[in-house]
Motif scaffolding. Structure first.
Motif, PDB file in Angstrom:
ATOM      1  N   ASP A 216       0.848  -1.187   0.000  1.00 33.27           N
ATOM      2  CA  ASP A 216       0.000   0.000   0.000  1.00 33.27           C
ATOM      3  C   ASP A 216       0.886   1.239   0.000  1.00 33.27           C
ATOM      4  OD1 ASP A 216      -2.246  -1.629   0.215  1.00 33.27           O
ATOM      5  OD2 ASP A 216      -2.278  -1.515   2.399  1.00 33.27           O
ATOM      6  N   ILE A 217       0.571   2.192  -0.876  1.00 34.64           N
ATOM      7  CA  ILE A 217       1.425   3.378  -1.019  1.00 34.64           C
ATOM      8  C   ILE A 217       0.552   4.623  -1.157  1.00 34.64           C
ATOM      9  CG2 ILE A 217       3.300   4.443  -2.347  1.00 34.64           C
ATOM     10  CD1 ILE A 217       3.614   1.497  -3.576  1.00 34.64           C
ATOM     11  N   TYR A 218       0.918   5.677  -0.449  1.00 30.89           N
ATOM     12  CA  TYR A 218       0.265   6.969  -0.647  1.00 30.89           C
ATOM     13  C   TYR A 218       1.303   7.973  -1.136  1.00 30.89           C
ATOM     14  CZ  TYR A 218      -2.264  11.299  -0.088  1.00 30.89           C
ATOM     15  OH  TYR A 218      -2.836  12.524  -0.350  1.00 30.89           O
ATOM     16  N   VAL A 219       0.975   8.614  -2.269  1.00 35.81           N
ATOM     17  CA  VAL A 219       1.857   9.595  -2.892  1.00 35.81           C
ATOM     18  C   VAL A 219       1.156  10.946  -2.872  1.00 35.81           C
ATOM     19  CG1 VAL A 219       3.147  10.198  -4.975  1.00 35.81           C
ATOM     20  CG2 VAL A 219       2.766   7.787  -4.412  1.00 35.81           C
ATOM     21  N   TYR A 220       1.883  11.988  -2.542  1.00 38.78           N
ATOM     22  CA  TYR A 220       1.315  13.339  -2.558  1.00 38.78           C
ATOM     23  C   TYR A 220       2.229  14.272  -3.324  1.00 38.78           C
ATOM     24  CZ  TYR A 220      -0.733  17.756  -1.039  1.00 38.78           C
ATOM     25  OH  TYR A 220      -1.323  18.999  -1.014  1.00 38.78           O
ATOM     26  N   THR A 265      -0.432  11.871  -7.285  1.00 39.88           N
ATOM     27  CA  THR A 265      -1.069  12.006  -5.974  1.00 39.88           C
ATOM     28  C   THR A 265      -2.117  10.912  -5.826  1.00 39.88           C
ATOM     29  OG1 THR A 265      -0.737  14.402  -5.753  1.00 39.88           O
ATOM     30  CG2 THR A 265      -2.564  13.458  -4.531  1.00 39.88           C
ATOM     31  N   GLY A 266      -2.183  10.311  -4.652  1.00 37.15           N
ATOM     32  CA  GLY A 266      -3.235   9.342  -4.378  1.00 37.15           C
ATOM     33  C   GLY A 266      -2.710   8.037  -3.803  1.00 37.15           C
ATOM     34  N   PHE A 267      -3.654   7.126  -3.592  1.00 37.08           N
ATOM     35  CA  PHE A 267      -3.352   5.795  -3.061  1.00 37.08           C
ATOM     36  C   PHE A 267      -3.243   4.815  -4.218  1.00 37.08           C
ATOM     37  CE2 PHE A 267      -4.620   1.556  -1.812  1.00 37.08           C
ATOM     38  CZ  PHE A 267      -3.961   1.352  -0.615  1.00 37.08           C
ATOM     39  N   ILE A 268      -2.278   3.917  -4.132  1.00 39.10           N
ATOM     40  CA  ILE A 268      -2.130   2.854  -5.120  1.00 39.10           C
ATOM     41  C   ILE A 268      -1.646   1.596  -4.404  1.00 39.10           C
ATOM     42  CG2 ILE A 268       0.274   3.427  -5.714  1.00 39.10           C
ATOM     43  CD1 ILE A 268      -0.482   2.744  -8.659  1.00 39.10           C
ATOM     44  N   ASN A 269      -2.084   0.451  -4.898  1.00 35.71           N
ATOM     45  CA  ASN A 269      -1.660  -0.833  -4.347  1.00 35.71           C
ATOM     46  C   ASN A 269      -0.924  -1.612  -5.423  1.00 35.71           C
ATOM     47  OD1 ASN A 269      -2.646  -3.976  -4.250  1.00 35.71           O
ATOM     48  ND2 ASN A 269      -2.036  -3.223  -2.245  1.00 35.71           N
ATOM     49  N   VAL A 284      -1.465  -4.320 -10.408  1.00 43.51           N
ATOM     50  CA  VAL A 284      -1.546  -2.910 -10.022  1.00 43.51           C
ATOM     51  C   VAL A 284      -3.010  -2.578  -9.758  1.00 43.51           C
ATOM     52  CG1 VAL A 284      -1.211  -0.519 -10.758  1.00 43.51           C
ATOM     53  CG2 VAL A 284       0.464  -2.266 -11.400  1.00 43.51           C
ATOM     54  N   ASN A 285      -3.288  -2.027  -8.587  1.00 43.12           N
ATOM     55  CA  ASN A 285      -4.631  -1.565  -8.244  1.00 43.12           C
ATOM     56  C   ASN A 285      -4.585  -0.058  -8.041  1.00 43.12           C
ATOM     57  OD1 ASN A 285      -6.048  -4.154  -8.056  1.00 43.12           O
ATOM     58  ND2 ASN A 285      -4.728  -4.538  -6.293  1.00 43.12           N
ATOM     59  N   PRO A 286      -4.962   0.731  -9.058  1.00 40.39           N
ATOM     60  CA  PRO A 286      -4.948   2.184  -8.895  1.00 40.39           C
ATOM     61  C   PRO A 286      -6.209   2.668  -8.178  1.00 40.39           C
ATOM     62  CG  PRO A 286      -5.553   1.625 -11.127  1.00 40.39           C
ATOM     63  CD  PRO A 286      -5.298   0.325 -10.427  1.00 40.39           C
ATOM     64  N   ARG A 287      -6.438   2.122  -7.018  1.00 40.14           N
ATOM     65  CA  ARG A 287      -7.595   2.437  -6.175  1.00 40.14           C
ATOM     66  C   ARG A 287      -7.338   1.805  -4.815  1.00 40.14           C
ATOM     67  NH1 ARG A 287     -10.337  -2.329  -5.494  1.00 40.14           N
ATOM     68  NH2 ARG A 287     -10.020  -3.908  -7.113  1.00 40.14           N
ATOM     69  N   PHE A 288      -8.186   2.120  -3.849  1.00 35.01           N
ATOM     70  CA  PHE A 288      -8.104   1.422  -2.576  1.00 35.01           C
ATOM     71  C   PHE A 288      -8.464  -0.035  -2.798  1.00 35.01           C
ATOM     72  CE2 PHE A 288      -7.966   5.634  -0.915  1.00 35.01           C
ATOM     73  CZ  PHE A 288      -7.328   5.526   0.317  1.00 35.01           C
ATOM     74  N   CYS A 289      -7.813  -0.917  -2.062  1.00 32.42           N
ATOM     75  CA  CYS A 289      -8.047  -2.352  -2.207  1.00 32.42           C
ATOM     76  C   CYS A 289      -8.613  -2.917  -0.908  1.00 32.42           C
ATOM     77  CB  CYS A 289      -6.747  -3.060  -2.573  1.00 32.42           C
ATOM     78  SG  CYS A 289      -5.425  -2.792  -1.367  1.00 32.42           S
ATOM     79  N   GLY A 290      -9.182  -4.112  -1.004  1.00 36.70           N
ATOM     80  CA  GLY A 290      -9.848  -4.708   0.157  1.00 36.70           C
ATOM     81  C   GLY A 290      -8.935  -4.969   1.332  1.00 36.70           C
TER      82      GLY A 290
END
Length: 339
Positions: A216-220, A265-269, A284-290
């Motif tokens: 899980d990664i958050y980029v700003y 910017t955003g969350f990616i898995n 690659v999940n360019p969204r929040f994942c379960g």
């Protein structure tokens, strides 16, 4: 009060987001789903039934716009895979912050082949596994004979699928029959797979049997704020049932670099599997994942972190509680229906 809209609340991704926000003061959760009765309703403060995003896209978008205006929504968390491409453009029509990644290549990130081709043009191409797209059984047969003739297993996937959808492990008939006795449902004989109609949107890649990791990664604004690797120890139908947050310096470095290439910017898995001493990017999940709820349990609340950075102009540093393990279990709730 911060009004947060979460979509697809009947699924595990939305429920992980809502659990991350549930105990935070001054957050009002508005849930939407195509089903009136769903398992996410108890986790939200307000619920709306909306049209199906898959079958009625225009009606769905109109419903969301109306809810955003009526409820003064501050942040929207899309949770469904199908919503990635929709919100990429739809976000411009909304007054709320949309918690999907800002990226010039976002549509490509929903297609595994396009993602790999993009990464191959960067200094990070070593993390791309051996793969080939195909559009017919004849083409697939040639690929197998030329590139996989000595391999016991070949992974077959749909290029735009997510989770375990469309996944098959191709092998010879003897191995298939033995696997059938052992309950391996993903094995498919190569000769049977070649009999199917193939017209594009599919790929094969090398089979990797190493340790699975989900990161899980958050980029700003181009800077990586938090990177949390997780071991995927137990997985069923693409959902992690048993996993652990682990400190892996090399994987943190690799996944952070990949994330910076993909989004601003955003969350990616990102998902990796080890091959010897190296890592190969498998999804690659360019969204929040379960399974990002595992990071929440380890002290990194990605949904709220996004709200802090993108809405509240708060910029906290975060540090995971390494070694945190998650075990999923089934639960239920009861409702009284009129008879």
């Amino acid at each position: 009060m911060i009004n947060v809209l979460v979509t697809g609340i009947g699924g595990p991704t939305a429920q992980g987001i809502m659990r991350g926000l549930a105990d935070i003061e001054n957050i009002h959760i508005i849930g939407v789903d195509r089903r009136e009765i769903n398992s996410g309703t108890p986790l939200c403060d307000t619920f709306y039934k909306v049209p199906s995003v898959r079958d009625e896209e225009d009606a769905y978008k109109n419903a969301v716009k109306n809810i955003v205006e009526k409820e003064n929504v501050d942040v929207i968390f899309p949770s469904l895979h199908e919503e990635i491409s929709i919100y990429h453009k739809f976000r411009k029509q909304l007054s709320a912050v949309v918690a999907s990644p800002e990226s010039e290549i976002l549509p490509a990130l929903t297609n595994k082949i396009e993602t790999y081709r993009f990464l191959e043009e960067t200094p990070l191409k070593e993390y791309v596994p051996k793969y080939f797209g195909f559009k017919s059984s004849e083409e697939l047969k040639e690929i197998i004979e030329e590139h996989f003739s000595d391999e016991k297993y070949i992974a077959a996937k749909q290029t735009s699928a997510h989770g375990a959808l469309g996944f098959a492990l191709l092998t010879d008939r003897e191995t298939y029959l033995k696997g059938l006795e052992e309950g391996n449902k993903h094995l498919v004989p190569v000769e049977d797979y070649l009999q199917l109609q193939h017209s594009g949107g599919e790929m094969v890649m090398e089979y990797l049997d190493g340790q699975e990791f989900s990161v899980d990664i958050y980029v700003y604004e181009g800077d990586v704020i938090a990177t949390v690797p997780r071991e995927r120890s137990g997985v069923a139908s693409g959902i992690v049932l048993d996993g652990k947050v682990v400190y892996n310096e090399e994987l943190i470095r690799i996944s952070s670099a990949v994330a910076r290439e993909f989004i601003r910017t955003g969350f990616i898995n990102l998902q990796f599997i080890t091959k010897g001493k190296s890592y190969k990017l498998t999804d690659v999940n360019p969204r929040f994942c379960g399974s990002q709820i595992m990071s929440v349990g380890a002290g990194v609340n990605f949904p709220y972190l996004l709200i802090q950075y993108q809405l509240l102009n708060e910029y906290p540093a975060v540090e995971p509680e390494w070694g945190t393990r998650m075990i999923r279990f089934r639960d239920q709730f009861f409702i009284k229906e009129k008879t």
